[in-house]
Design an enzyme around this catalytic site. Structure first.
Site, short mmCIF file in Angstrom:
data_model
loop_
_atom_site.label_atom_id
_atom_site.label_comp_id
_atom_site.label_asym_id
_atom_site.label_seq_id
_atom_site.Cartn_x
_atom_site.Cartn_y
_atom_site.Cartn_z
CB SER A 109 -9.79 7.40 -1.67
OG SER A 109 -8.92 6.81 -0.83
CE LYS A 145 -7.22 4.03 5.41
NZ LYS A 145 -6.88 2.65 4.78
CG ASP A 171 -2.06 -0.93 0.96
OD1 ASP A 171 -2.13 -1.75 0.15
OD2 ASP A 171 -2.92 -0.82 2.02
S1 IVH Z 1 -14.17 6.53 6.17
C1 IVH Z 1 -15.18 9.56 2.71
N1 IVH Z 1 -13.50 4.99 7.91
O1 IVH Z 1 -10.21 3.37 4.21
C2 IVH Z 1 -14.14 8.34 3.27
N2 IVH Z 1 -12.79 4.42 6.00
O2 IVH Z 1 -8.35 4.99 2.40
C3 IVH Z 1 -14.94 7.32 3.87
N3 IVH Z 1 -11.32 2.31 5.95
O3 IVH Z 1 -12.27 3.59 1.33
C4 IVH Z 1 -14.23 6.37 4.54
N4 IVH Z 1 -11.70 1.77 8.10
O4 IVH Z 1 -12.11 1.37 2.68
C5 IVH Z 1 -13.60 5.09 6.84
N5 IVH Z 1 -13.04 3.66 10.35
C6 IVH Z 1 -12.92 3.88 8.71
C7 IVH Z 1 -12.08 2.82 7.63
C8 IVH Z 1 -12.24 3.20 6.65
C9 IVH Z 1 -10.89 1.51 6.89
C10 IVH Z 1 -10.93 2.28 4.72
C11 IVH Z 1 -11.93 2.44 3.44
C12 IVH Z 1 -11.85 3.69 2.69
C13 IVH Z 1 -10.38 3.57 2.78
C14 IVH Z 1 -9.53 4.99 2.53
#
Ligand code: IVH
Length: 782
Positions: free
Chosen positions: A93, A128, A44
């Site tokens: 993203s 995350k 990544d």
């Molecule tokens: S919020 C507008 N919260 O990380 C964006 N994303 O790099 C809303 N992800 O596409 C995403 N844990 O697949 C959000 N607690 C979390 C998350 C999370 C993993 C992933 C998700 C997103 C990516 C962004």
């Protein structure tokens, strides 16, 4: 040809086009391997680095942004076997943060955008989760459709597969849910489940997955939902897309609501306040990470208040109200096989570690920079050592240290080579400062006779901020150098009018009528060159863009500049002058007193000859303080030697021409010495003359003195939206302002755009005037 390492600032426009094409292809390949085949080949962090490089090049050349640019796309195209689902609201993203400083900047950006002064911003800090995101559409509380992210706008319909995930409710419980809602979250596979899945696959002779995330993606995207049903996938809800009506006022409330409707939410999420809260949450998550039953790769910070989220909005593909703070890169062990030397433009020699290839965080690392010989000595790295390699947020791998327990018995300390690896094998010398102190840098003394340095020098000459000649990358320059066609800058211009060579070139593989035509046109376009670029292109050490501009402004024409350089050489201070002037303890007053005294004819002194040097100094030079007397006595020992040194220093004092050069704003004694030394070399003067025979140099304009910003020091920080950085700088300078890269007490004005960070903070602390880009343009009438 540019390569992946060419600094963005050095790319010509043609190289940028080439690089953007290459990056688009490479990123598309990775996207397809990741999204369609669940089989990524890079980590990544490296993927992020490719995207960041793409974005940096686009920022430098905004007109080159392609319609299908990776920066305008999230994820990748759908696979054929699933039908398309258009998301009610795009699935975006997150921007990445890699350090405490980035997190603090994020808070500062949010506060600035919202124009908050004292109020503390609350955030949620959520793990995350390292899985794949999915969007679940509920109508009147019933799951009607589930989709993958796809390209962010259109995903794949994997409804039936998602129905098999145990913690995705098919019907919402509780109350208060909107009539229509797209619930978003992460599909993932726990550690134990992952291990069991791979063990079973191994047993059955099937392919195993590289990590839980790929296993989750592969499992969800099975054509037959029955197979998905056998995979113990899980789901955490953390966001939403389309909603028919609002259901919460804060992110924190929303998470509670999702939980009350039957979703799993991450129990490690918390609500924190201010930048300090962000840092503390990250520190806690780092501790929790190894204890969790699923993979996380960082912390997501989100502004808690939804009305603030709405005001903050989005930038292209990422929200302004959230950011992903990533965990740092991983480490790995490998063998240090050898240490090679690389020679730069000015002859600085950098050691590079050649490593037994090792995968660090999903990427094969074979080389690592070692910075300089002192660093190797400090870490006591020896060829044959087992070393720990680390990749951090940046892309350059580093060696943390050697594993001493595994050092081979015959490993010897590294001895820095004494000669350059170039064919000349000229001696390497440690660089010294004007007063003779050694620095950590070692240089090849071959100067422009060293072919490595010459090629690097030519690369500098054609780079974007110098002559900006498209079509002459490292590869072409090296090839032309080897053919003997381009050995010095003037040869570039000679080549453009050498019909014989051009005919030969047209017949060379990789060249044709068009590319040769373009190359010639690009070179011809630079036959008229502004004086500042001309000076910068000379590649004189310590003479960067700012110094070049200052010199151009001061001397105005190339004739005056060259004459000044040559005159300064004859008048630069000698070693004898430095021997006295740079003596610790001898300040400007003492120096002046000694030189004034040395200017007088020698006098017979009525001082007893048995008096010590310190005593004689006290009587003869009353302006010297005790520290200066002691320093002089220690250095010179007796009166005769002191007198000789003082007279030598006086005659070795800088003359007027040197002082004028050193006195130019932003130049100073070190750069002045470099300019003087440069013109002191016969071969440099010959090169400049040869170049001037090919070029016409456009005189510099005197800066204006009658504008609102004349004489002021301005700093631009953050993103500029109506002009590029270079345009802003050029405009400010035309109006007589000085543009600086850092904020200090001397700064008069800071122009801050979105994303401005620590510089803005410093400016506010120092009480310096801050304005927006629009206010700036209004003021300067742009
Ligand atoms: S919020 C507008 N919260 O990380 C964006 N994303 O790099 C809303 N992800 O596409 C995403 N844990 O697949 C959000 N607690 C979390 C998350 C999370 C993993 C992933 C998700 C997103 C990516 C962004």
């Amino acid at each position: 040809m540019p390569d992946a390492k060419t600094p963005v600032a050095d790319l010509t426009e043609a190289e940028a086009v080439e690089e953007l094409t290459r990056l688009a292809d490479e990123i598309a390949g990775h996207d397809s391997r990741y999204y369609q085949h669940d089989a990524p080949t890079i980590s990544d962090a490296d993927y992020d680095a490719l995207k960041q490089r793409n974005a940096a090049i686009e920022a430098a050349f905004p007109h080159l942004i392609r319609e299908n640019s990776p920066s305008l796309r999230v994820g990748a195209a759908r696979a054929e076997q699933f039908s398309p689902v258009e998301h009610g609201v795009p699935m975006l993203s997150l921007d990445n943060a890699f350090s405490d400083e980035d997190a603090v900047d994020f808070d500062a950006r949010v506060r600035r955008f919202l124009r908050l002064t004292d109020e503390v911003v609350a955030y949620t800090a959520e793990p995350k989760i390292d899985g794949l995101s999915a969007s679940l559409r509920y109508e009147r509380g019933v799951l009607v459709q589930g989709a993958t992210r796809g390209d962010g706008k259109v995903g794949e319909d994997v409804t039936e597969n998602l129905r098999t995930v145990s913690d995705i409710p098919k019907r919402l419980s509780g109350s208060g849910w909107p009539e229509v809602i797209e619930v978003r979250g992460e599909v993932y596979l726990g550690h134990e489940e992952f291990a069991a899945l791979n063990a079973a696959a191994l047993e059955a002779g099937q392919k195993t997955y590289a990590n839980p995330r790929n296993a989750a993606a592969g499992s969800l995207r099975q054509i037959d939902p029955k197979i998905t049903a056998t995979r113990p996938l899980k789901f955490f809800a953390y966001a939403w897309g389309l909603i028919s009506e609002p259901f919460a006022q804060t992110q924190w409330e929303a998470l509670q609501a999702l939980k009350s409707w039957g979703f799993s939410t991450t129990p490690q999420s918390e609500r924190v306040e201010g930048a300090a809260g962000l840092l503390a949450a990250y520190a806690r998550m780092e501790v929790l990470r190894p204890k969790l039953s699923f993979d996380i790769d960082g912390v997501v910070y989100k502004a808690d208040r939804l009305d603030w989220q709405a005001r903050l909005g989005f930038i292209t593909r990422t929200p302004r109200w959230a950011i992903a703070r990533k965990f740092p890169a991983q480490q790995a062990r490998t063998i240090l096989e050898s240490i090679d030397l690389q020679v730069g433009r000015t002859g600085a020699v950098t050691p590079v570690a050649r490593l037994h290839p090792v995968t660090v965080g999903g990427v094969v690392v074979e080389n690592a920079t070692l910075h300089n010989g002192d660093e190797i000595a400090r870490k006591d790295l020896r060829v044959g050592d087992t070393v720990i390699v680390q990749r951090a947020g940046d892309v350059i791998p580093q060696i943390v240290g050697a594993v001493l327990d595994e050092r081979p018995a015959d490993a010897v300390p590294f001895e820095f080579p004494h000669v350059c690896p170039c064919p000349l094998q000229t001696p390497l010398a440690r660089e010294t400062t004007a007063s003779g102190a050694e620095t950590v840098v070692r240089r090849c003394t071959g100067e422009l006779a060293c072919p490595f340095q010459r090629i690097e020098h030519l690369r500098h000459f054609v780079s974007r901020r110098a002559y900006d000649i498209e079509g002459l990358g490292e590869k072409q320059l090296t090839a032309f150098f080897e053919r003997g066609w381009i050995r010095e800058p003037a040869d570039i211009f000679r080549l453009a009018r050498d019909e014989e060579k051009l005919t030969e070139l047209r017949q060379t593989e990789g060249y044709g009528e068009t590319s040769v035509g373009n190359l010639v046109a690009n070179i011809e376009a630079r036959r008229a060159i502004p004086l500042d670029r001309f000076i910068f292109g000379l590649g004189i050490r310590h003479v960067g863009e700012t110094t070049s501009t200052a010199l151009a402004r001061h001397y105005e024409t190339v004739e005056r500049f060259v004459a000044a350089g040559a005159a300064a050489e004859a008048q630069r201070p000698t070693e004898a002058y430095h021997a006295l002037a740079d003596l610790d303890g001898v300040g400007p007053t003492a120096l002046e007193a000694v030189l004034a005294w040395a200017a007088q004819p020698s006098q017979d002194l009525l001082i007893p000859s048995e008096a010590s040097l310190e005593e004689r100094l006290r009587l003869t030079l009353p302006k010297l303080n005790a520290t200066a007397r002691r320093a002089i006595a220690e250095r010179f020992g007796d009166w005769e030697r002191f007198e000789a040194a003082a007279r030598a220093a006086l005659s070795g004092k800088a003359g007027e021409d040197f002082l004028e050069l050193a006195g130019v704003d932003a130049v100073g004694p070190v750069a002045a010495r470099m300019v003087a030394e440069f013109f002191g070399e016969e071969h440099n003067r010959a090169r400049v003359d040869a170049l001037l025979a090919e070029l016409s140099v456009i005189p510099a304009e005197k800066p204006k003195t009658d504008t609102a910003v004349a004489g002021k020091t301005v700093v631009f920080t953050g993103a500029l939206e109506r002009m590029t950085r270079d345009e802003a700088k050029a405009q400010a300078e035309r109006l007589g302002a000085k543009v600086s890269g850092s904020v200090s007490k001397k700064t008069d004005l800071v122009v801050a755009g979105p994303g401005a960070g620590s510089k803005l903070k410093t400016a506010t602390e120092l009480g310096i005037q801050v304005m927006t880009e629009d206010e700036w343009l209004a003021m300067v009438g742009g």
